[in-house]
Design an enzyme around this catalytic site. Structure first.
Site, PDB file in Angstrom:
ATOM      1  N   SER A  72       0.792  -1.232   0.000  1.00 44.91           N
ATOM      2  CA  SER A  72       0.000   0.000   0.000  1.00 44.91           C
ATOM      3  C   SER A  72       0.820   1.275   0.000  1.00 44.91           C
ATOM      4  CB  SER A  72      -0.919   0.006   1.223  1.00 44.91           C
ATOM      5  OG  SER A  72      -1.779  -1.088   1.154  1.00 44.91           O
TER       6      SER A  72
ATOM      7  N   HIS B 166     -15.105   1.347   3.876  1.00 50.45           N
ATOM      8  CA  HIS B 166     -14.725   2.706   4.249  1.00 50.45           C
ATOM      9  C   HIS B 166     -15.836   3.699   3.967  1.00 50.45           C
ATOM     10  CE1 HIS B 166     -10.676   0.888   4.068  1.00 50.45           C
ATOM     11  NE2 HIS B 166     -10.398   1.764   5.028  1.00 50.45           N
TER      12      HIS B 166
ATOM     13  N   CYS C  27      -7.524   2.600   1.676  1.00 49.26           N
ATOM     14  CA  CYS C  27      -8.646   1.815   1.161  1.00 49.26           C
ATOM     15  C   CYS C  27      -8.285   1.140  -0.149  1.00 49.26           C
ATOM     16  CB  CYS C  27      -9.856   2.732   0.945  1.00 49.26           C
ATOM     17  SG  CYS C  27     -11.207   1.883   0.139  1.00 49.26           S
TER      18      CYS C  27
END
Lengths: 402, 619
Positions: B314, B357, B370
């Site tokens: 991420s 989310h 997310c």
């Protein structure tokens, strides 16, 4: 016209060629009757060289004068060609292959550069003390110098630097200008020792004071020297140790542990062990045990030193010096400026090669890979040298015509 | 008048003749000196006819940290060797007793060798052992003690991946570089290799005479001796106390920490674990030690900071965010809804946050990391734009840090997929994966730290380097290495501002809240990357202080789990050490209630189910 031939120079040259053949025979002698052909090939080259010399000594000097710039241009072209398509020999591109023939343009360039500069400065209005003429002459020499240094053949390139001062000196460069060229070089070397540097600066000031030039010129020369003196140690300190080592190895190859230091010691041992009278022809133990590197080319003189001793060395040296002094005599008695300068240029080339090569064998000069004129094995340099001899003999013939 | 007058020429002739005659006298006197005056001596030498050059090896330069503390030094080391042919049973027993080994130890080493070639027995002898062996030299024929130089590391110094090691020149190296010869020691890895020519110094040589029996008759001519020149000292950019602290955080873990100064690219910390004790590879390397290190499945010889490549997870979402904003594909107001999963064709992929989310914009998507948002973003950006932006930030390129064997990583391009999967062979699933830093994408920890530096500097990149300057002991000169700066062009300040703000929020209550440092405004991004070797890798990149960054950092813990939970605290401790030089006592941290503390990992996709979704193939 044969009455006017310079038989003294001719004899000296032939003696040196003979000594060379004798030494090469010994250097490559195997003692088994199974010879490796160096001696025979050198004999052939000697004959080719002598023929070349005689031919050159009879061509028209006016013609040579007229084509000087062309010859110079061709040499530069060949030098550039070498950089592009040259044959690699011992790590550097020096040779051009034309069919079976291998030529080394840098050998040719020595003569043609001398001719070009001589022609340029023998012009009616030429004055080497004027900046324009001075600058062009220097450029004519520096161009082949840079091309050859790039090959890289630093030894041969140095020959070009060596002819600058004698040639311009002979053309009438005045003392002050010679002083201005030489002092920065001296400053560069002495700048590492404060005391020597101070003394040099003091000397420069005194000389300048009595030179009766314009004040602004004096200050410029002085500041140039101070600048060089300060910049050199500073720039040197900026270099990494291995870079310094590389430069030191070039300036003084004996400092290279794996290279020339060993050669010089071996050469010194060979020459020293020859003693006063020598070990006798073909009796040199160092020579025949092959302790000597490049003994038939660059270190041929150590064979003479070992086998013929101090007496042999002195005789060969005297032969060289008689030839050199004879050439200077020719140069000063000839009337034409072009001819006179050409002889001085050629004399310088031979003299420089000889002193550096012979000095190297006893550790008095750096190992640069310069062959010994007339003695070292090798066709290209021999023929080039003989061509230069032909030019001198040619000029000496005309000496009596004026 | 261009010609000299007869008189002037005469004067110049006299000068030339004088110069020539003086030269001749000099030459002749030179020959006189060695042939007549010194002839005897040289004759004698020529009878022995052997001059032996003895190489003199220089002392290798030290390596020091930014404060001048010695990290690597050069020390003499004594070893004992034997000539098997000359050994007797009693000699073996005596030597074994002196060096404190069983006679079998020596017999094992010389088994099958009945030659005159010396066989190495034992290194690093104590001085008293050396003394005893020297004392009994005459009673121990065929045994000799010699000295070699070896690297010495003061207590507490480790970091083998920074220093590398020194070893004997092998055949290939000797062939490549004519200056080197067998037996000489040169740098093989790390800084020792990178700065080898400067550290090594310059060899010298003594010329000695040797007679027919090989006896040394002494130096021929002291003037001809060339003294070796000591190598230069290498000063590093890092403070070793910080380095030690960073290393202590990784004990027992596998992974890497790299911290650098974003203002100039200087490396502040460089940790790769597991590592090995550099002392093991100092001096003569024993084959057992070498085999053990080579065979270790944890790969301790590998410098993970620059040699290992990982999917960045991420942390790499930032690239997709920058690309989308800069290309105008989305605005900061653009929102996507994350219900906790994402449907791509027949396949459903889950966000790490199963509850979803909700409707979020890009700032919130970065803060909460997310996945669903970035899947959608990736599909909107397209592969070529994504590749372009990855390469703009120097991914897939070496950082050119001053350490050897750096990996390039991998940024897959369209060509790459065409080659790997054939025409139309890659799927939208691949693209969605890349956008969240998974798939074929691979980066080194150093590339990630460099990425943090670029964002911290809003597009200015300084080549990471670990050497500060070389110090020449003799001249006192310091050779600094110039700062090499590069600029990432084509990214507007607004985009950087947004990304930086988002990274600040990641730490201020987002997934990276454990990366916070009291009193310092920190920005960061977490990552948890799936990999085929087990648990997810924990990633964290960050920089601080926010307004005037002084440190940029990348942390990876292999198979460590969640980036926020595992990697972020390590970075936080490093920064505390960096800013306060100690760890701060901490009150119980109140975590932001809006962010759950679970892993921000993505649910792995089964790529095989994407075949119907190939781009260009109609459904």
């Amino acid at each position: 016209m044969l009455q006017r031939y310079d038989y003294i120079s001719l004899m000296l040259i032939l003696i040196l060629l003979l000594v060379g053949c004798i030494a090469i025979f010994s250097a490559t002698y195997t003692g088994t009757g199974d010879e490796n052909g160096y001696f025979t090939r050198q004999l052939v080259w000697c004959i080719v060289g002598i023929i070349t010399m005689i031919l050159v000594s009879f061509i028209s000097l006016k013609f040579v004068n007229r084509i000087s710039y062309w010859l110079y241009g061709i040499s530069l072209f060949l030098l550039i060609l070498v950089l592009i398509i040259g044959k690699v020999g011992q790590g550097a591109e020096r040779w051009l292959a034309i069919g079976p023939l291998h030529i080394q343009p840098s050998e040719l360039a020595k003569l043609t550069t001398i001719l070009a500069v001589s022609k340029f400065l023998s012009d009616k209005y030429a004055d080497v003390n004027k900046f324009k003429y001075f600058a062009v002459s220097i450029s004519l020499i520096l161009m082949p110098f840079m091309l050859i240094a790039k090959q890289p053949d630093l030894g041969t390139a140095l020959v070009f630097l060596a002819i600058i001062i004698p040639l311009l000196f002979w053309a009438g460069l005045n003392w002050f200008h010679i002083f201005t060229i030489l002092t920065p070089l001296l400053t560069m070397i002495l700048s590492f020792n404060l005391l020597a540097f101070m003394l040099l600066m003091l000397t420069i000031v005194v000389v300048l004071f009595f030179s009766r030039r314009k004040l602004i010129v004096l200050i410029a020369v002085f500041l140039l020297n101070i600048g060089v003196g300060i910049a050199t140690p500073y720039l040197w300190g900026q270099l990494r140790p291995y870079q310094q080592q590389r430069i030191l190895t070039f300036v003084n190859p004996e400092k290279d542990p794996k290279g020339a230091g060993y050669q010089i010691i071996q050469s010194q041992v060979a020459i020293g062990s020859g003693g006063t009278w020598g070990k006798g022809y073909l009796q040199g133990s160092q020579t025949h045990l092959r302790f000597l590197p490049a003994q038939h080319t660059d270190f041929i003189f150590s064979v003479i030193g070992e086998e013929f001793g101090f007496i042999g060395v002195v005789l060969v040296l005297l032969t060289y010096f008689m030839l050199i002094l004879r050439f200077v005599q020719i140069a000063s008695s000839i009337r034409g400026q072009f001819e006179s300068m050409t002889v001085i240029g050629i004399t310088t080339v031979i003299f420089f090669h000889m002193v550096i090569n012979i000095g190297m064998t006893i550790g008095m000069a750096p190992v640069t890979g310069l062959p010994l004129p007339f003695l070292s094995y090798g066709g290209s340099s021999l023929v080039a040298n003989m061509m230069m001899m032909g030019v001198v003999l040619n000029i000496s013939r005309s000496k009596f015509a004026h | 008048m261009n010609e000299l007058s007869r008189q002037q020429r005469k004067a110049r002739q006299i000068i030339l003749n004088t110069a020539i005659i003086v030269t001749m006298i000099l030459l002749i006197s030179g020959f006189f000196r060695i042939q007549v005056a010194g002839g005897e001596k040289y004759y004698e030498i020529s009878m022995d006819n052997s001059v032996r050059p003895l190489m003199q090896y220089p002392v290798r330069g030290t390596i020091r940290d930014v404060n001048g503390m010695i990290l690597v030094d050069d020390r003499p080391s004594f070893f004992v060797a034997v000539i098997p042919r000359l050994l007797t049973q009693t000699t073996i027993d005596t030597v074994a007793r002196i060096i404190g080994e069983e006679p079998e130890f020596i017999r094992e080493k010389i088994r099958g060798r009945r030659t005159y070639r010396p066989v190495f027995i034992k290194k690093d002898l104590e001085y008293n052992i050396v003394a005893e062996l020297e004392e009994k030299k005459l009673d121990l024929p065929g045994v000799f003690v010699d000295v070699e130089s070896k690297r010495y590391y003061p207590e507490g110094v480790s970091s083998p991946h920074i220093f590398g090691y020194v070893g004997e020149v092998d055949k290939n190296e000797a062939q490549r570089n004519a200056e080197l010869e067998a037996g000489e020691l040169i740098g093989k890895k790390g800084l020792e290799k990178e700065y080898d020519t400067s550290l090594r110094g310059t060899k010298g040589v003594y010329f000695t005479r040797v007679d027919a029996e090989g006896r040394d008759l002494g130096i021929i001519d002291p003037d001809r001796n060339i003294e070796p020149i000591r190598g230069m000292d290498l000063y590093l950019t890092l403070d070793y106390r910080f380095q030690q602290f960073a290393e202590s955080l990784m004990v027992g873990k596998r992974g890497a920490i790299v911290a650098l100064d974003p203002r100039n690219g200087q490396i502040l910390g460089f940790v790769s674990k597991p590592d090995y004790d550099p002392r093991l590879l100092s001096g003569r390397i024993s084959t057992d030690v070498w085999a053990t290190l080579q065979g270790d499945t944890a790969h301790p010889l590998y410098s993970r900071v620059i040699q290992s490549v990982y999917p960045p997870g991420s942390t790499y979402k930032l690239i997709a965010a920058i690309a989308a904003l800069q290309e105008g594909i989305i605005t900061t107001q653009w929102t996507a809804t994350c219900p906790g999963y994402f449907r791509l064709g027949r396949k459903t992929i889950h966000c790490w946050n199963a509850k979803g989310h909700g409707k979020i914009n890009i700032m919130e998507a970065i803060r909460g990391s997310c996945n669903v948002f970035f899947y959608q973003l990736g599909l909107k950006i397209g592969l070529e734009t994504w590749t372009k932006y990855s390469q703009m930030f120097h991914f897939g390129l070496r950082t050119n840090i001053d350490l050897p064997n750096e990996s390039k990583g991998l940024v897959p391009t369209l060509d790459y997929y065409l080659k790997a999967y054939g025409p139309n062979g890659w799927t939208r699933g691949n693209l969605a994966n890349l956008a969240i830093g998974q798939g074929e994408l691979l980066t080194t920890p150093l590339q990630m730290a460099q990425f943090a530096m670029i964002i911290a500097n809003k597009g200015v990149l300084h080549r990471p380097h670990i050497a500060n300057y070389l110090y020449n002991e003799f001249s006192g000169a310091r050779h600094f290495f110039p700062k090499e700066t590069d600029y990432i062009k084509g990214i507007s300040d607004e985009v950087y501002d947004l990304i930086r703000e988002a990274m600040r929020r990641v730490v201020a209550g987002g997934t990276g809240w454990r990366g916070a440092v009291p009193g310092i405004d920190v920005a960061g991004k977490t990552g948890t990357s799936q990999n085929p070797h087990g648990d997810a890798h924990a990633w964290y990149i960050g920089f601080a202080p926010f307004d005037d960054p002084m440190i940029a950092i990348a942390v990876i813990v292999e198979n460590g789990g969640g980036g926020g939970a595992v990697a972020a605290p390590i970075a936080s401790k490093c920064m505390e050490k960096f800013f306060y030089n100690r760890l701060l006592p901490r009150a119980v941290v109140k975590k932001d209630t809006t962010v759950t503390d679970t892993l921000d990992t993505f649910m792995p996709m089964d790529l095989e189910n994407f075949d119907r979704l190939r781009i260009g193939t109609p459904e």
